[in-house]
Motif scaffolding. Sequence first.
Motif, PDB file in Angstrom:
ATOM      1  N   SER B 534       0.774  -1.206  -0.010  1.00  0.00           N
ATOM      2  CA  SER B 534      -0.078  -0.012   0.193  1.00  0.00           C
ATOM      3  C   SER B 534       1.084   1.147   0.091  1.00  0.00           C
ATOM      4  CB  SER B 534      -0.975   0.235   1.381  1.00  0.00           C
ATOM      5  OG  SER B 534      -0.096  -0.127   2.431  1.00  0.00           O
ATOM      6  N   GLU B 535       0.315   2.393  -0.137  1.00  0.00           N
ATOM      7  CA  GLU B 535       0.916   3.440  -0.038  1.00  0.00           C
ATOM      8  C   GLU B 535       0.350   4.471   0.963  1.00  0.00           C
ATOM      9  OE1 GLU B 535       1.179   5.132  -3.852  1.00  0.00           O
ATOM     10  OE2 GLU B 535       2.393   6.693  -3.549  1.00  0.00           O
ATOM     11  N   SER B 536       1.421   5.117   1.595  1.00  0.00           N
ATOM     12  CA  SER B 536       0.831   6.043   2.493  1.00  0.00           C
ATOM     13  C   SER B 536       1.820   7.265   2.872  1.00  0.00           C
ATOM     14  CB  SER B 536       0.829   5.457   4.018  1.00  0.00           C
ATOM     15  OG  SER B 536       0.827   6.211   5.169  1.00  0.00           O
ATOM     16  N   ARG B 537       1.175   8.320   2.817  1.00  0.00           N
ATOM     17  CA  ARG B 537       2.104   9.650   2.820  1.00  0.00           C
ATOM     18  C   ARG B 537       3.457   9.653   1.998  1.00  0.00           C
ATOM     19  NH1 ARG B 537       1.227  12.322   7.765  1.00  0.00           N
ATOM     20  NH2 ARG B 537      -0.312  11.209   8.921  1.00  0.00           N
ATOM     21  N   GLY B 538       3.283   9.106   0.799  1.00  0.00           N
ATOM     22  CA  GLY B 538       4.495   9.233  -0.018  1.00  0.00           C
ATOM     23  C   GLY B 538       5.482   7.781   0.193  1.00  0.00           C
ATOM     24  N   ASN B 539       5.059   6.964   1.074  1.00  0.00           N
ATOM     25  CA  ASN B 539       5.845   6.017   1.388  1.00  0.00           C
ATOM     26  C   ASN B 539       5.243   4.728   0.910  1.00  0.00           C
ATOM     27  OD1 ASN B 539       7.743   7.398   2.830  1.00  0.00           O
ATOM     28  ND2 ASN B 539       7.107   6.735   5.027  1.00  0.00           N
ATOM     29  N   VAL B 540       5.793   3.828   0.292  1.00  0.00           N
ATOM     30  CA  VAL B 540       5.436   2.535  -0.076  1.00  0.00           C
ATOM     31  C   VAL B 540       5.416   1.608   0.900  1.00  0.00           C
ATOM     32  CG1 VAL B 540       5.516   0.525  -1.502  1.00  0.00           C
ATOM     33  CG2 VAL B 540       5.827   2.866  -2.786  1.00  0.00           C
ATOM     34  N   VAL B 541       4.658   0.965   1.439  1.00  0.00           N
ATOM     35  CA  VAL B 541       4.542  -0.133   2.751  1.00  0.00           C
ATOM     36  C   VAL B 541       4.120  -1.351   2.182  1.00  0.00           C
ATOM     37  CG1 VAL B 541       3.573  -0.668   5.023  1.00  0.00           C
ATOM     38  CG2 VAL B 541       3.501   1.580   4.104  1.00  0.00           C
ATOM     39  N   LEU B 542       5.180  -2.333   2.484  1.00  0.00           N
ATOM     40  CA  LEU B 542       5.013  -3.652   2.221  1.00  0.00           C
ATOM     41  C   LEU B 542       4.922  -4.464   3.566  1.00  0.00           C
ATOM     42  CD1 LEU B 542       7.785  -4.138  -0.567  1.00  0.00           C
ATOM     43  CD2 LEU B 542       5.286  -3.689  -1.043  1.00  0.00           C
ATOM     44  N   GLU B 543       4.090  -5.434   3.610  1.00  0.00           N
ATOM     45  CA  GLU B 543       3.909  -5.893   4.846  1.00  0.00           C
ATOM     46  C   GLU B 543       3.689  -7.617   4.521  1.00  0.00           C
ATOM     47  OE1 GLU B 543       1.799  -3.533   8.255  1.00  0.00           O
ATOM     48  OE2 GLU B 543       0.331  -3.912   6.585  1.00  0.00           O
ATOM     49  N   VAL B 544       4.397  -8.498   5.563  1.00  0.00           N
ATOM     50  CA  VAL B 544       4.322  -9.903   5.344  1.00  0.00           C
ATOM     51  C   VAL B 544       3.524 -10.237   6.619  1.00  0.00           C
ATOM     52  CG1 VAL B 544       5.026 -12.088   5.015  1.00  0.00           C
ATOM     53  CG2 VAL B 544       5.985 -10.265   3.577  1.00  0.00           C
ATOM     54  N   GLU B 545       2.396 -10.505   6.880  1.00  0.00           N
ATOM     55  CA  GLU B 545       1.618 -11.053   8.026  1.00  0.00           C
ATOM     56  C   GLU B 545       1.276 -12.503   8.061  1.00  0.00           C
ATOM     57  OE1 GLU B 545      -1.171  -8.135   9.213  1.00  0.00           O
ATOM     58  OE2 GLU B 545      -2.170  -9.513  10.901  1.00  0.00           O
ATOM     59  N   ALA B 600      19.530 -10.141   4.271  1.00  0.00           N
ATOM     60  CA  ALA B 600      19.589  -9.541   2.925  1.00  0.00           C
ATOM     61  C   ALA B 600      18.320  -8.571   2.502  1.00  0.00           C
ATOM     62  CB  ALA B 600      19.470 -10.643   1.820  1.00  0.00           C
ATOM     63  N   LEU B 601      17.509  -8.989   3.006  1.00  0.00           N
ATOM     64  CA  LEU B 601      15.949  -8.139   3.024  1.00  0.00           C
ATOM     65  C   LEU B 601      16.233  -6.621   3.482  1.00  0.00           C
ATOM     66  CD1 LEU B 601      13.199  -8.024   1.780  1.00  0.00           C
ATOM     67  CD2 LEU B 601      12.514  -8.972   3.688  1.00  0.00           C
ATOM     68  N   THR B 611      12.906   1.557   6.051  1.00  0.00           N
ATOM     69  CA  THR B 611      12.951   0.946   7.327  1.00  0.00           C
ATOM     70  C   THR B 611      12.320  -0.287   7.401  1.00  0.00           C
ATOM     71  OG1 THR B 611      10.845   1.954   8.116  1.00  0.00           O
ATOM     72  CG2 THR B 611      12.965   3.117   8.586  1.00  0.00           C
ATOM     73  N   ILE B 612      12.624  -1.389   8.172  1.00  0.00           N
ATOM     74  CA  ILE B 612      12.114  -2.663   8.184  1.00  0.00           C
ATOM     75  C   ILE B 612      11.962  -2.905   9.517  1.00  0.00           C
ATOM     76  CG2 ILE B 612      14.405  -3.756   7.852  1.00  0.00           C
ATOM     77  CD1 ILE B 612      13.007  -5.926   6.559  1.00  0.00           C
ATOM     78  N   THR B 613      10.726  -3.675   9.940  1.00  0.00           N
ATOM     79  CA  THR B 613      10.677  -4.014  11.254  1.00  0.00           C
ATOM     80  C   THR B 613       9.676  -5.292  11.655  1.00  0.00           C
ATOM     81  OG1 THR B 613       9.920  -3.196  13.538  1.00  0.00           O
ATOM     82  CG2 THR B 613       8.736  -2.541  11.633  1.00  0.00           C
ATOM     83  N   LEU B 614       9.754  -5.656  12.652  1.00  0.00           N
ATOM     84  CA  LEU B 614       8.939  -6.874  12.822  1.00  0.00           C
ATOM     85  C   LEU B 614       8.304  -6.891  14.194  1.00  0.00           C
ATOM     86  CD1 LEU B 614       8.649 -10.152  11.875  1.00  0.00           C
ATOM     87  CD2 LEU B 614      10.398 -10.491  13.747  1.00  0.00           C
ATOM     88  N   ARG B 615       6.910  -6.965  14.056  1.00  0.00           N
ATOM     89  CA  ARG B 615       6.052  -6.881  15.427  1.00  0.00           C
ATOM     90  C   ARG B 615       5.449  -8.181  15.351  1.00  0.00           C
ATOM     91  NH1 ARG B 615       3.245  -3.346  12.481  1.00  0.00           N
ATOM     92  NH2 ARG B 615       1.114  -4.501  12.715  1.00  0.00           N
ATOM     93  N   GLY B 616       5.259  -8.674  16.733  1.00  0.00           N
ATOM     94  CA  GLY B 616       4.451  -9.812  16.777  1.00  0.00           C
ATOM     95  C   GLY B 616       4.368 -10.345  18.094  1.00  0.00           C
ATOM     96  N   GLN B 617       3.444 -11.210  18.391  1.00  0.00           N
ATOM     97  CA  GLN B 617       3.146 -11.885  19.718  1.00  0.00           C
ATOM     98  C   GLN B 617       3.040 -13.244  19.943  1.00  0.00           C
ATOM     99  OE1 GLN B 617      -0.777 -10.097  21.018  1.00  0.00           O
ATOM    100  NE2 GLN B 617      -0.145 -10.419  23.091  1.00  0.00           N
ATOM    101  N   ALA B 618       3.613 -13.628  20.889  1.00  0.00           N
ATOM    102  CA  ALA B 618       3.723 -15.178  20.915  1.00  0.00           C
ATOM    103  C   ALA B 618       2.497 -15.886  20.992  1.00  0.00           C
ATOM    104  CB  ALA B 618       4.548 -15.598  22.248  1.00  0.00           C
ATOM    105  N   GLY B 619       2.387 -16.880  20.045  1.00  0.00           N
ATOM    106  CA  GLY B 619       0.998 -17.573  19.826  1.00  0.00           C
ATOM    107  C   GLY B 619      -0.020 -16.835  18.908  1.00  0.00           C
ATOM    108  N   ARG B 620       0.209 -15.390  18.522  1.00  0.00           N
ATOM    109  CA  ARG B 620      -0.746 -14.888  17.738  1.00  0.00           C
ATOM    110  C   ARG B 620      -0.346 -14.635  16.176  1.00  0.00           C
ATOM    111  NH1 ARG B 620      -3.386 -11.505  21.804  1.00  0.00           N
ATOM    112  NH2 ARG B 620      -4.341 -12.854  23.085  1.00  0.00           N
ATOM    113  N   ARG B 625       7.044  -5.581   8.336  1.00  0.00           N
ATOM    114  CA  ARG B 625       6.773  -4.359   7.553  1.00  0.00           C
ATOM    115  C   ARG B 625       7.923  -3.605   7.147  1.00  0.00           C
ATOM    116  NH1 ARG B 625       2.328  -0.489   8.373  1.00  0.00           N
ATOM    117  NH2 ARG B 625       3.005   1.636   7.821  1.00  0.00           N
ATOM    118  N   ILE B 626       7.767  -3.264   5.964  1.00  0.00           N
ATOM    119  CA  ILE B 626       8.865  -2.436   5.012  1.00  0.00           C
ATOM    120  C   ILE B 626       8.255  -1.208   4.523  1.00  0.00           C
ATOM    121  CG2 ILE B 626      10.524  -2.417   3.171  1.00  0.00           C
ATOM    122  CD1 ILE B 626      10.752  -5.415   3.301  1.00  0.00           C
ATOM    123  N   GLU B 627       8.825   0.127   5.081  1.00  0.00           N
ATOM    124  CA  GLU B 627       8.579   0.920   4.647  1.00  0.00           C
ATOM    125  C   GLU B 627       9.520   1.984   3.868  1.00  0.00           C
ATOM    126  OE1 GLU B 627       6.007   2.581   7.591  1.00  0.00           O
ATOM    127  OE2 GLU B 627       5.881   4.703   6.925  1.00  0.00           O
TER     128      GLU B 627
END
Lengths: 117, 654
Positions: B534-545, B600-601, B611-620, B625-627
């Motif tokens: 998706s795109e948000s305020r001039g940034n392209v956002v890629l997510e793998v969930e 590499a990613l 920027t690249i970051t990882l969010r998550g919760q054990a079990g869920r 997310r790459i922006e």
Amino acid sequence: MVIDDSTTVRRQVSSALLEAGFEVLEANDGLDGLDRLRHERVDLVLCDVNMPRLGGLAFLEGYRRHQDPAPVVMLTTEGEPTMVSRARVLGAKGWIVKPFRADLLVAAARRLTQRMP
Amino acid sequence: MDESPASASRPHVDVLDRVLHYTRLPREIAPFERVYLDRTNRLAIRLLIATVAFVASVAWWNGTDVVLALGLSVGILAAAMTAARVLRHPRHVAMSMAAAAMTMGVVLVHAGRGPFEVELHFYFFVQLATVAVYGNPRVVLTAAATVILAHALGWSQTVAAGGDVTEATVALAVHAFFIGLATIGMCFIARVFYDNVFRLERKVEARTGQLDQRQRDVRLLLDNARQAFLVIDADGLITGERSSAIDRWFGPVPARASWFDLLRSVSPDLAERTRAGWQAVVDDFLPVELTLSQLPSVVRIGACTLRVEYRIVSPPTLPLRAMLIVEDVTRAIAEEASRADREEDLQLLAGLLDDRAWMLGFLDEVETFVHDVEEERLGAVEATRALHTLKGNARMTGFGALAALCHEVEEHLAAEARPASPAALAPVAARAGRLVRRARTMMGAAHSPSGGRSIRSRLERLREQARQAAAAAGKEVEVMLDHGDLQLELDGWSPILSNLVHAIQNAIDHGIEATEERLAAGKPRRGLLVVRASESRGNVVLEVEDDGRGPCWADIARRARALGLPTDTPAHLVDAVFQDGLTTAGRVTDTSGRGVGLAALRAATRTLGGTITLRGQAGRGATLRIEVPRTNADRRRRSSASLLRIEPPARAAR
């Protein structure tokens, strides 16, 4: 009385209540409201939270010192919990979320004004 | 009782039948009765032992043969104890106890002399009464029979020894009469005792069984309805029964938990809003219809969306109880969104076919609006006006959903007396942007002003790779794409897009669990993997969930420490995930586990200034997310084109 800095909201509240047979006074912020309420007697106050000069919570603080204050219901877009509990502590009877349903607003007004002796 | 004609014409037989029926207990012996009889029989043995001592002391006191008395009474005791051990049926043991007690009485009476001998006769009546405690008329009858027999023996002895027959007979008759009376009374009491205690006990047991069955039936309903139910009281405490789905969604519910506690584990803010809203319901200053409607009704747990409905179920005079109806609407929402998208596509198509000029004009205006919002070119007043105009045009062109969205935002802004800001307009811009992109796709990409191509084909290739990876790993995974036809300069984005497969591989190998594990955790059978662009305020956002087992931060911290990386803050831990050589995978598969792919990613992302970051919760589950600012990649493409490639003339025009 309806206290809100948005003309649109004041208009919406007024028309809903007028149609239900109420008389409605308007004020556009807390200061204005407190001023008018010194001289006028009302059975119910509907008050916005975020307003210039004097906001809803500050209004509550001032109003509860009046002689025989009427019940106050907050008008808010969010129902934000800290605000809500603070308002409750200051004596507000509850809150209505904007945009509101006219029938629910009227039902609330009817119930609260019935309680008046 | 059978009422055969034969018995009707012979009433005395009928009475006999009835008496027999009354004195005979039902054959089956319930566990309660068995336990009771065993206990009473043991008590009887103890009483018999006491009686032996009593007999001996009476004999001694009266100067009769103590040895004989002792011998006889011990013999009776021994017989009773043997019977208790040998006989299997406790009712038979009871009868033996009764017989033994009465026989003991005979010895007792004869151990006494003079007035003692007479007074001790009371022993028989006491015992006759006491055996009623067995709740069995036959035990009473056994006792009575034993006494009568003893009397008869005594009578025959007297007669044989030449005593006064008349006197002896009268004595026997009188004794028999009174014993008979007592027996009838005691039989009645014994039977009543049986009926009201043992039978009742059995009825209670049957009833309890019925209630248990009903309970199971209710559970069946609760746990198999589409919705989940629970009940709360005025304090928000969860009371009574609830559907097991609640425990699956929110985790095991502790004993005195409140609904707010459950919500807090998902979102503290939601918990507080709900608590405040519930307080308003309890206060009851405002009409309940209003206060209930203002309770938060949406709960998001990971990728799951739940809708909550509150209903008061207690009558006004009783303590407040509300039933909560909780429904998983994730699928419904996704389907609705999908349906809305389809409808919009149809509307686009119809518009382009029926009135192309109008549609193109509309799309141009929409595109201008989107750009103005994204580049923040609009002042407050202009923005409000533009929003209003868009609403009107959208409605006229048949895009109801877009118009409704505009209306909603307008209402909110009016209610807050706030001028329109880019943030407030963002949802409208996003939807409008999607519309424009779809239109461009429909009309062929040739006219796209931005010169990019749709990310669709790349993501579809990724989806295929994901499916193959899932099959290879033996896992059931559903892969969904959500890209809205985002347009990109694919060359410039290539480094990221080609490395994105590592994130997918990672999610499949280490995130999504095997089928059994998922089912055991109460998750749907198939894992869910969503790739979003998706795109948000001039940034392209890629997510793998994914909705898998989520990152185990403890493990990551451990491995990071082993590699000498800092682990003090959450940011450090997230950072560690992307390091070369860090893998918490126990084993290295063909495809991942070397700890190289994600690094590499990240490198590719950083090269483009993102920027690249990882969010998550054990079990869920987890979300990667790459922006990246859009212009960075596009610029790169242009520079690489000029420096690294010699464009043959034929391909120059792009």
